[in-house]
Write an enzyme that holds these catalytic residues in place. Structure first.
Site, short mmCIF file in Angstrom:
data_model
loop_
_atom_site.label_atom_id
_atom_site.label_comp_id
_atom_site.label_asym_id
_atom_site.label_seq_id
_atom_site.Cartn_x
_atom_site.Cartn_y
_atom_site.Cartn_z
N ASN A 152 -10.12 0.04 -0.66
CA ASN A 152 -8.77 -0.12 -1.09
C ASN A 152 -7.86 -1.52 -2.20
O ASN A 152 -8.05 -2.29 -2.25
CB ASN A 152 -8.67 -1.19 0.38
CG ASN A 152 -6.89 -1.17 0.23
OD1 ASN A 152 -6.33 -0.61 0.00
ND2 ASN A 152 -6.79 -1.31 2.15
N HIS A 207 -3.85 7.32 2.19
CA HIS A 207 -4.05 6.18 1.56
C HIS A 207 -5.62 5.50 2.33
O HIS A 207 -5.42 5.60 3.26
CB HIS A 207 -3.04 4.62 2.13
CG HIS A 207 -3.24 2.85 1.81
ND1 HIS A 207 -3.83 2.78 0.96
CD2 HIS A 207 -3.12 2.51 2.95
CE1 HIS A 207 -4.41 1.73 1.09
NE2 HIS A 207 -3.71 1.35 2.10
N CYS A 247 0.93 -1.37 -0.45
CA CYS A 247 0.38 -0.04 0.38
C CYS A 247 0.88 1.37 0.24
O CYS A 247 0.37 2.41 -0.81
CB CYS A 247 -1.01 -0.31 1.04
SG CYS A 247 -2.05 -1.62 1.17
#
Length: 325
Positions: A282, A252, A112
């Site tokens: 996500n 994020h 990520c």
């Protein structure tokens, strides 16, 4: 040399999977997913789509918005955890399909945090050598979640975002940076099989060894909140910016609860927080560049704005960047 984002683009699959569809699949009460994650829907690929398809579409959109010819790109960095193949890297094919045939190209596996690591490396490349760099974050995570697991299946999505970096005369670029990792928690989010430690075996797919596992959700959440806040504060300190000087925080998009907890710790207002989690889910390295592209598209982000970007990811990587557009 001052370096800016000349243009940004994003691409997501047309197929949008709603919470209602998943809650029926897992026999969950209505609203369960949104209450836990803040997500209402997430894009998932069709069987014929792959990471390179999304990366190419996002990259070409970014090039168009930057008014940059693909042939003028010196380097393509693709941040992904879901390459088209284990070998070769996906970035050279993406560069070729976009027409960036004279560019160097490589994959970056930073989970990520991958896009922000790529942004930092791209900025360094432009600073050292001039020219222009295309940084892409792209993933197809719908093929790495367990069909029976709502904890991962409800969170993860597919998508790509891209930015073109290049020199500019006005003051711009990376102003503050902080990163770190905690390898002791390497298996908090991981795929057990398919690497050199545990290669694919005849039984791998039957036991789901190629799919994602998350351990100790509550402890992982607390660790991630603390890590993201710490690198954000450190990046601001390096930039010598106060919280009030931040125009936008672009985190994020892990889940809505995490974003809110980190926001409170950073003492940043909701009005300065960019959120895309509700409709895009996500997509790991894809979330921040998708958010940048959407925010530039709707006019929220403009030259001169001061951005704080933060991420945490598998391997318990963490990174914070203070960036002036």
């Amino acid at each position: 040399m001052n370096i800016t984002i000349l243009g940004a683009g994003h691409a997501v699959p047309r197929r949008m999977v709603t919470n209602a569809e998943l809650e029926r699949r897992w026999s969950l009460p209505e609203g369960w997913i949104e209450r836990r994650t803040g997500i209402k829907q997430r894009p998932w690929v069709e069987p014929e789509e792959a990471t390179s398809d999304l990366a190419v579409a996002a990259g070409l959109r970014a090039l168009e918005r930057a008014a940059v010819d693909p042939a003028d790109i010196d380097l393509v960095i693709l941040a992904t955890s879901t390459p088209d193949h284990l070998l070769p890297p996906t970035a050279p094919r993406v560069a070729h399909l976009m027409g960036c045939d004279r560019a160097g190209a490589f994959d970056l596996t930073g989970a990520c945090c991958g896009f922000l690591f790529g942004l930092s490396q791209g900025e360094s490349h432009v600073r050292a050598r001039g020219g222009k760099v295309l940084v892409i974050g792209a993933n197809v995570l719908s093929r790495r979640v367990r069909p029976e697991d709502p904890n991962t299946g409800s969170l993860f999505s597919d998508g790509a975002g891209a930015v073109v970096l290049g020199p500019v005369e006005r003051q711009a670029g990376l102003c503050g940076y902080s990163s770190g990792s905690n390898g002791a928690l390497w298996d908090s989010v991981y795929i057990a099989e398919g690497g050199s430690r545990s290669p694919f075996a005849a039984e791998t797919f039957a036991r789901g060894g190629h799919l994602m596992d998350m351990k100790n959700g509550g402890g992982l959440f607390r660790e991630a909140v603390g890590d993201m806040a710490r690198v954000g504060i450190a990046a601001l300190d390096k930039a010598e910016w106060s919280r009030d000087e931040v125009d936008w925080w672009v985190p994020h998009q892990a889940n809505a609860r995490m974003i809110e907890e980190v926001r409170k710790t950073l003492s940043l207002p909701e009005t300065k927080t960019v959120r895309t989690i509700e409709h895009y889910g996500n997509s790991s390295a894809g979330t921040i560049p998708i958010a940048l592209s959407l925010s530039m598209e709707d006019g929220r982000l403009n030259p001169g704005h001061r951005l704080l970007m933060t991420a945490v990811g598998a391997g318990m990587l963490r990174i914070g960047i203070a960036w002036r557009l």
